[in-house]
Scaffold this motif. Structure first.
Motif, PDB file in Angstrom:
ATOM      1  N   GLU A   1     -31.129 -43.029  27.777  1.00 37.36           N
ATOM      2  CA  GLU A   1     -30.000 -43.464  27.090  1.00 37.36           C
ATOM      3  C   GLU A   1     -29.924 -43.653  25.767  1.00 37.36           C
ATOM      4  OE1 GLU A   1     -26.447 -46.653  28.609  1.00 37.36           O
ATOM      5  OE2 GLU A   1     -28.173 -46.272  29.885  1.00 37.36           O
ATOM      6  N   CYS A   2     -30.857 -44.625  25.163  1.00 36.76           N
ATOM      7  CA  CYS A   2     -31.113 -44.991  24.010  1.00 36.76           C
ATOM      8  C   CYS A   2     -31.064 -43.431  23.128  1.00 36.76           C
ATOM      9  CB  CYS A   2     -32.503 -45.812  23.824  1.00 36.76           C
ATOM     10  SG  CYS A   2     -32.151 -47.666  24.330  1.00 36.76           S
TER      11      CYS A   2
ATOM     12  N   MET B   1     -28.617 -42.776  20.108  1.00 38.03           N
ATOM     13  CA  MET B   1     -29.088 -42.787  19.032  1.00 38.03           C
ATOM     14  C   MET B   1     -28.448 -41.521  18.118  1.00 38.03           C
ATOM     15  SD  MET B   1     -32.724 -43.227  17.170  1.00 38.03           S
ATOM     16  CE  MET B   1     -33.560 -41.352  17.858  1.00 38.03           C
ATOM     17  N   THR B   2     -28.674 -40.135  18.955  1.00 40.68           N
ATOM     18  CA  THR B   2     -28.404 -39.042  18.597  1.00 40.68           C
ATOM     19  C   THR B   2     -27.125 -38.430  18.757  1.00 40.68           C
ATOM     20  OG1 THR B   2     -29.283 -38.006  20.637  1.00 40.68           O
ATOM     21  CG2 THR B   2     -30.680 -38.191  18.861  1.00 40.68           C
TER      22      THR B   2
ATOM     23  N   GLN C   1     -20.251 -38.365  19.661  1.00 40.47           N
ATOM     24  CA  GLN C   1     -19.699 -38.117  20.878  1.00 40.47           C
ATOM     25  C   GLN C   1     -19.283 -39.063  21.837  1.00 40.47           C
ATOM     26  OE1 GLN C   1     -19.000 -34.756  21.928  1.00 40.47           O
ATOM     27  NE2 GLN C   1     -18.216 -35.684  23.715  1.00 40.47           N
ATOM     28  N   ILE C   2     -20.103 -40.154  21.706  1.00 40.55           N
ATOM     29  CA  ILE C   2     -19.688 -41.518  22.435  1.00 40.55           C
ATOM     30  C   ILE C   2     -18.498 -41.940  22.197  1.00 40.55           C
ATOM     31  CG2 ILE C   2     -20.612 -43.715  22.911  1.00 40.55           C
ATOM     32  CD1 ILE C   2     -23.293 -43.045  22.752  1.00 40.55           C
ATOM     33  N   VAL C   3     -18.152 -41.959  20.968  1.00 38.49           N
ATOM     34  CA  VAL C   3     -16.941 -42.446  20.371  1.00 38.49           C
ATOM     35  C   VAL C   3     -15.740 -41.624  20.668  1.00 38.49           C
ATOM     36  CG1 VAL C   3     -15.599 -42.837  18.267  1.00 38.49           C
ATOM     37  CG2 VAL C   3     -17.916 -43.578  18.304  1.00 38.49           C
TER      38      VAL C   3
ATOM     39  N   ALA D   1     -29.413 -48.659  18.541  1.00 36.76           N
ATOM     40  CA  ALA D   1     -30.140 -47.580  19.527  1.00 36.76           C
ATOM     41  C   ALA D   1     -31.495 -47.188  19.040  1.00 36.76           C
ATOM     42  CB  ALA D   1     -29.328 -46.375  19.760  1.00 36.76           C
ATOM     43  N   GLN D   2     -31.721 -47.083  17.872  1.00 36.65           N
ATOM     44  CA  GLN D   2     -33.171 -46.559  17.484  1.00 36.65           C
ATOM     45  C   GLN D   2     -34.114 -47.701  17.642  1.00 36.65           C
ATOM     46  OE1 GLN D   2     -33.503 -44.534  13.670  1.00 36.65           O
ATOM     47  NE2 GLN D   2     -34.969 -45.648  12.977  1.00 36.65           N
ATOM     48  N   ASP D   3     -33.593 -48.852  16.970  1.00 36.13           N
ATOM     49  CA  ASP D   3     -34.650 -50.378  17.323  1.00 36.13           C
ATOM     50  C   ASP D   3     -34.680 -50.496  19.064  1.00 36.13           C
ATOM     51  OD1 ASP D   3     -34.758 -50.398  14.587  1.00 36.13           O
ATOM     52  OD2 ASP D   3     -32.869 -52.082  14.664  1.00 36.13           O
TER      53      ASP D   3
END
Length: 649
Positions: free
Chosen positions: A220-221, A225-226, A230-232, A302-304
């Motif tokens: 999910e993370c 991140m990628t 699309q989430i927006v 998300a990256q962290d």
């Protein structure tokens, strides 16, 4: 408090000492010591004694000159494929066994691998791909292993089923024991195969440690991140459908972060229960919801979060592997043993070695023995020699003969063959019977020890003293020309006294090869039991002297020292003067000079020298030239070659 060691038994002393050592490590190193969980009792009685002089002079693991690996016994025997095997065979060479049962176990394993070519080659192919398990599990234990090392562990563990299946065919006890100790580790392989990425980075804080699909939170993370846009879009579509506002948009700025923007004409459709007004514009309203508030941290962080989750999961996987450390360690030890045995079998097969008979009767009997290193380095055929040493009539062999004839090579050869037999290796000979030998001592060459303030002679005598004080009747002594560092008569007296002490069964009676240029010592064969004279044969064919490299019974009458000096490049004026001085010394001593008439110069009485041999060679070349059939170019070339030969005389 203990007043003396006699009040405690040895085991209790060892246990108390070990506890103190572990306590010291725990307080100073600040590391988990759970990896130290097995005690091996080491005793000198388990292994042949090899002091520093023996290790150095026999060139077991590094050469005397240059400290190189090439030119050593290790270089000849090491055909290992794995780091564990490489370390183990080095250890075997430096710590030869003295138990007939243990030596025979190794011999049987080497013999089976030697005889079964297909099995040996297949094992070698599998071992080639096995990484350093011992190093990896140590780093895992101390939590310093990175993902690439875990992948290397996985690749190595993946070879275990095939290796175990292959060794299951073996018949001898040691190979069966190795097979039993090899754990297939299938559970560890499956865990690492499913979880760890195939091409992870070296560092552990950059992600790409865990395979996609193994952990939902990490997946999910990764998607956050990628796939942030699309989430927006998904939230935007869902809120439009929910509110019915077709122009609703999810936007972002640095002041508010993510927010929902609704046209002023459509604010009446906004759900009041979860839409919180954040800002009013001329033609629009901006709102926040709980989902939008979390969107920023979800996408931007998300990256962290991904890196942190991957690192956390990697550490858990590494700890899980660490919980099986004993299974892996046991397997690593078994692989090291298999590799070392494979290495000895390859050396035996490639170099035509034979399996020696290990004897408890004190006899070393070698037929057609060869020096394994010299044989491998030499471009010429090696001349084999026989050896007979026992604890009866053949305790000491006095070896005389010319310089450069091979006395030192022969003596080292016997010592190395004896050592090879004690590590379970086959040996370079036609056949061999090797007595259990508790130690090998050498006294070969000497040099000043400037740091310790010791002269050459002092160093030599210190080594002799160490041998006489520590050797036993079951030891093998290699003594090469003692007494050279002092006057002739002092040196001869010391050499004789040492030889008499060694040969006397009541004092020492050790098996000894004693090389000397003091030909007077050869009379001891007639006066003491257990002493036999040998020499390196030299043959005179016409005007040439040829070293045959062959050990024969009897003493030699000269050492060809002046000829060797000439061969080494000593100027002719010095060589000629040495001949005259030698003649004078011999005549003044009253000896029969006819025995060494060959040292006279040609001008004096037809002396045979290396210079004469070269001159004779030119003469032979001239006699064989067919002048009538030479072309002009061939004639010029022949004259040039003869001129160059003449310049070197």
């Amino acid at each position: 408090k203990v007043n003396s060691f006699s009040e405690l038994d040895v085991d209790e002393i060892a246990k108390n000492t070990l506890c103190c050592a572990l306590d010291f490590l725990a307080k100073t190193q600040k590391h988990d010591l759970s990896a130290i969980n097995e005690i091996h009792i080491y005793s000198e009685r388990q292994f042949m004694k090899l002091d520093l002089a023996a290790r150095t002079n026999l060139e077991l693991t590094k050469t005397i000159r240059g400290g190189n690996r090439k030119g050593t016994l290790l270089w000849v025997l090491d055909n290992t494929k794995t780091p564990m095997g490489k370390r183990l065979i080095h250890n075997w060479i430096e710590f030869p066994l003295i138990s007939i049962a243990e030596i025979t176990r190794r011999q049987n394993a080497v013999k089976e691998l030697y005889s079964n070519i297909t099995l040996r080659d297949n094992i070698g192919d599998l071992l080639r791909d096995i990484k350093d398990l011992e190093r990896i599990i140590t780093r895992i234990t101390y939590k310093t292993a990175n993902a690439k090392e875990i992948v290397a562990l996985r690749e190595t563990v993946g070879k275990m089923p095939a290796l175990k299946s292959m060794t299951s065919e073996c018949k001898c006890g040691l190979l069966q024991e190795i097979n039993n100790n090899i754990d297939e580790l299938s559970d560890i392989y499956n865990l690492l195969f499913e979880s760890i990425d195939d091409e992870p980075p070296i560092t552990l804080r950059e992600g790409k440690l865990i395979k996609r699909g193994y952990n939902e939170a990490i997946d999910e993370c990764f998607r956050d991140m990628t796939d942030g846009k699309q989430i927006v879009r998904d939230i935007e579509e869902r809120e439009r459908e929910r509110t019915g506002v077709k122009k609703l948009k999810v936007k972002y700025n640095r002041v508010f972060g993510y927010y929902i923007e609704v046209p002023s004409s459509a604010t009446e459709f906004v759900p009041p229960e979860d839409y919180v007004r954040r800002q009013t514009l001329a033609n629009a309203e901006r709102y926040l919801t709980d989902e939008v508030r979390q969107l920023e941290s979800r996408i931007l962080g998300a990256q962290d979060r991904l890196y942190a989750l991957e690192y956390e999961l990697f550490c858990k996987i590494r700890d899980e592997v660490a919980s099986h450390i004993e299974r892996i360690r046991k397997t690593a030890v078994a692989i090291g043993q298999l590799d070392a045995l494979y290495s000895l079998a390859v050396a035996a097969y490639e170099n035509s070695y034979v399996c020696p008979q290990i004897s408890p009767d004190g006899t070393i009997e070698i037929f057609g023995g060869r020096h394994p290193v010299v044989e491998k380095l030499s471009e010429q055929s090696f001349v084999p020699n026989d050896t007979l040493l026992d604890q009866k009539d053949n305790r000491c062999a006095i070896i005389t003969g010319p310089n450069m004839a091979g006395k030192s090579t022969y003596m080292r050869q016997v010592a190395i063959i004896t050592l090879m037999a004690h590590i379970g290796s086959f040996v370079p000979a036609q056949s061999a019977k090797i007595a259990i030998t508790d130690a090998i001592y050498t006294r070969v060459g000497a040099s000043d020890d400037l740091v310790m303030g010791q002269s050459t002679f002092m160093v030599e005598m210190s080594e002799v003293a160490d041998i006489l004080n520590n050797a036993t009747a079951n030891s093998l002594l290699i003594i090469d020309e003692i007494g050279r560092g002092t006057s002739t008569y002092d040196g001869m007296a010391i050499a004789r006294a040492v030889l008499e002490h060694i040969a006397d069964k009541k004092k020492l009676g050790a098996k000894t090869l004693f090389a000397t240029h003091y030909h007077e010592l050869t009379v001891l064969e007639e006066t003491m039991s257990g002493i036999k004279n040998y020499n390196i044969a030299a043959k005179k064919r016409g005007d040439e002297v040829i070293f045959l490299r062959k050990i024969i019974r009897g003493g030699a009458d000269d050492s060809y020292g002046i000829e060797v000096a000439k061969l080494a490049g000593v100027p002719n004026v010095v060589v000629n003067r040495a001949k005259k001085i030698l003649k004078s010394l011999v005549e003044s001593s009253g000896e029969d000079y006819s025995k060494i008439a060959r040292i006279e110069s040609k001008e004096d009485d037809g002396q045979i020298t290396f210079s004469d041999q070269q001159t004779d060679g030119i003469i032979r070349d001239l006699k064989t030239i067919d002048v009538n059939n030479l072309t002009p170019m061939e004639a010029l070339k022949t004259i040039y070659e003869l001129t160059e030969k003449a310049k070197n005389i």
